[in-house]
Design a protein around this motif. Structure first.
Motif, mmCIF file in Angstrom:
data_model
loop_
_atom_site.group_PDB
_atom_site.id
_atom_site.type_symbol
_atom_site.label_atom_id
_atom_site.label_comp_id
_atom_site.label_asym_id
_atom_site.label_seq_id
_atom_site.Cartn_x
_atom_site.Cartn_y
_atom_site.Cartn_z
ATOM 1 N N SER A 247 0.820 -1.222 0.000
ATOM 2 C CA SER A 247 0.000 0.000 0.000
ATOM 3 C C SER A 247 0.850 1.266 0.000
ATOM 4 O O SER A 247 0.341 2.348 -0.240
ATOM 5 C CB SER A 247 -0.940 0.013 1.199
ATOM 6 O OG SER A 247 -0.200 0.074 2.399
ATOM 7 N N SER A 248 2.146 1.159 0.262
ATOM 8 C CA SER A 248 2.985 2.358 0.285
ATOM 9 C C SER A 248 3.696 2.598 -1.051
ATOM 10 O O SER A 248 4.550 3.469 -1.130
ATOM 11 C CB SER A 248 4.018 2.258 1.410
ATOM 12 O OG SER A 248 4.929 1.218 1.134
ATOM 13 N N TYR A 249 3.336 1.871 -2.093
ATOM 14 C CA TYR A 249 3.947 2.105 -3.406
ATOM 15 C C TYR A 249 3.368 3.375 -4.009
ATOM 16 O O TYR A 249 2.157 3.584 -3.995
ATOM 17 C CB TYR A 249 3.684 0.932 -4.342
ATOM 18 C CG TYR A 249 4.495 -0.315 -4.052
ATOM 19 C CD1 TYR A 249 5.434 -0.352 -3.039
ATOM 20 C CD2 TYR A 249 4.324 -1.455 -4.808
ATOM 21 C CE1 TYR A 249 6.172 -1.492 -2.788
ATOM 22 C CE2 TYR A 249 5.058 -2.591 -4.557
ATOM 23 C CZ TYR A 249 5.981 -2.607 -3.544
ATOM 24 O OH TYR A 249 6.707 -3.725 -3.305
ATOM 25 N N GLY B 57 4.414 16.851 -1.222
ATOM 26 C CA GLY B 57 3.757 17.210 -2.476
ATOM 27 C C GLY B 57 2.907 16.065 -2.994
ATOM 28 O O GLY B 57 2.702 15.054 -2.325
ATOM 29 N N ALA B 58 2.436 16.248 -4.226
ATOM 30 C CA ALA B 58 1.532 15.264 -4.834
ATOM 31 C C ALA B 58 2.267 13.968 -5.148
ATOM 32 O O ALA B 58 3.438 13.966 -5.540
ATOM 33 C CB ALA B 58 0.926 15.837 -6.105
ATOM 34 N N VAL B 59 1.569 12.859 -4.940
ATOM 35 C CA VAL B 59 2.099 11.538 -5.278
ATOM 36 C C VAL B 59 1.021 10.745 -5.999
ATOM 37 O O VAL B 59 -0.170 10.982 -5.814
ATOM 38 C CB VAL B 59 2.571 10.753 -4.029
ATOM 39 C CG1 VAL B 59 3.745 11.414 -3.372
ATOM 40 C CG2 VAL B 59 1.453 10.542 -3.055
ATOM 41 N N PHE B 60 1.444 9.816 -6.818
ATOM 42 C CA PHE B 60 0.545 8.892 -7.511
ATOM 43 C C PHE B 60 0.598 7.594 -6.712
ATOM 44 O O PHE B 60 1.454 6.743 -6.928
ATOM 45 C CB PHE B 60 1.018 8.699 -8.952
ATOM 46 C CG PHE B 60 0.096 7.867 -9.784
ATOM 47 C CD1 PHE B 60 -1.115 8.371 -10.222
ATOM 48 C CD2 PHE B 60 0.441 6.569 -10.141
ATOM 49 C CE1 PHE B 60 -1.964 7.599 -10.996
ATOM 50 C CE2 PHE B 60 -0.402 5.799 -10.913
ATOM 51 C CZ PHE B 60 -1.603 6.315 -11.347
ATOM 52 N N ALA B 61 -0.326 7.426 -5.742
ATOM 53 C CA ALA B 61 -0.297 6.310 -4.792
ATOM 54 C C ALA B 61 -1.027 5.112 -5.373
ATOM 55 O O ALA B 61 -2.122 4.756 -4.951
ATOM 56 C CB ALA B 61 -0.900 6.741 -3.471
ATOM 57 N N TYR B 62 -0.406 4.447 -6.335
ATOM 58 C CA TYR B 62 -1.059 3.315 -6.992
ATOM 59 C C TYR B 62 -1.162 2.093 -6.091
ATOM 60 O O TYR B 62 -2.090 1.292 -6.222
ATOM 61 C CB TYR B 62 -0.342 2.964 -8.307
ATOM 62 C CG TYR B 62 1.068 2.449 -8.130
ATOM 63 C CD1 TYR B 62 1.318 1.097 -7.980
ATOM 64 C CD2 TYR B 62 2.151 3.318 -8.132
ATOM 65 C CE1 TYR B 62 2.604 0.625 -7.833
ATOM 66 C CE2 TYR B 62 3.435 2.861 -7.994
ATOM 67 C CZ TYR B 62 3.663 1.509 -7.835
ATOM 68 O OH TYR B 62 4.934 1.039 -7.689
ATOM 69 N N GLY B 63 -0.256 1.917 -5.153
ATOM 70 C CA GLY B 63 -0.312 0.767 -4.250
ATOM 71 C C GLY B 63 -1.537 0.803 -3.363
ATOM 72 O O GLY B 63 -2.215 -0.210 -3.170
#
Length: 144
Positions: free
Chosen positions: A55-57, A77-83
């Motif tokens: 979940s932290s990917y 900042g913004a992240v793309f948290a796909y995990g």
């Protein structure tokens, strides 16, 4: 009919009470499935894909260092948290599948119940006896 009595009639109806019970049980069941996914399934999936906490990917979108924990990367900042999205999607799929199985079983039980109700019950013993007596009285009597 006053608004208070209409509301009372509405609130006491079986469907509303059943819905409330279903929502409460569904919320509790959702926590169980959430724990199943996050504590049992996703660690295995994460291990297969090379990490322990799937979940932290994430992919950094604001120039953060990639090795930061997800919480700190989001602060920077913004992240793309796909995990995390994959974890939630797996959670939804498992929950939807279990609900599908439950609805399927309920429909099967309702069909069996409808079949039992559709079969006419055998007439009572006294009704059969009365019919035999009636038929015997209707039969032409032979001359003795």
């Amino acid at each position: 009919m006053s608004i208070a009595s209409e509301f009372k009639t509405f609130a006491i109806k079986g469907n509303v009470v059943d819905l409330a019970v279903g929502v409460i049980i569904g919320a509790a069941f959702s926590k169980i499935v959430d724990s199943l996914v996050s504590d049992l399934i996703m660690p295995i999936v994460g291990r297969i894909f090379g990490g322990l906490d799937f979940s932290s990917y994430y992919l950094p979108l604001a120039g953060q260092a990639y090795g930061l924990p997800l919480v700190e990367a989001k602060k920077a900042g913004a992240v793309f948290a796909y995990g995390n999205f994959i974890t939630v999607a797996v959670n939804f799929l498992i929950l939807a599948f279990i609900i599908f199985l439950m609805v399927k079983q309920i429909n099967r039980l309702k069909r069996k119940e409808a079949e039992v109700e559709a079969k006419p019950a055998a007439p009572a013993e006294d009704v059969v006896l009365l019919r035999e007596i009636r038929d015997a009285l209707k039969a032409p009597r032979s001359a003795v």
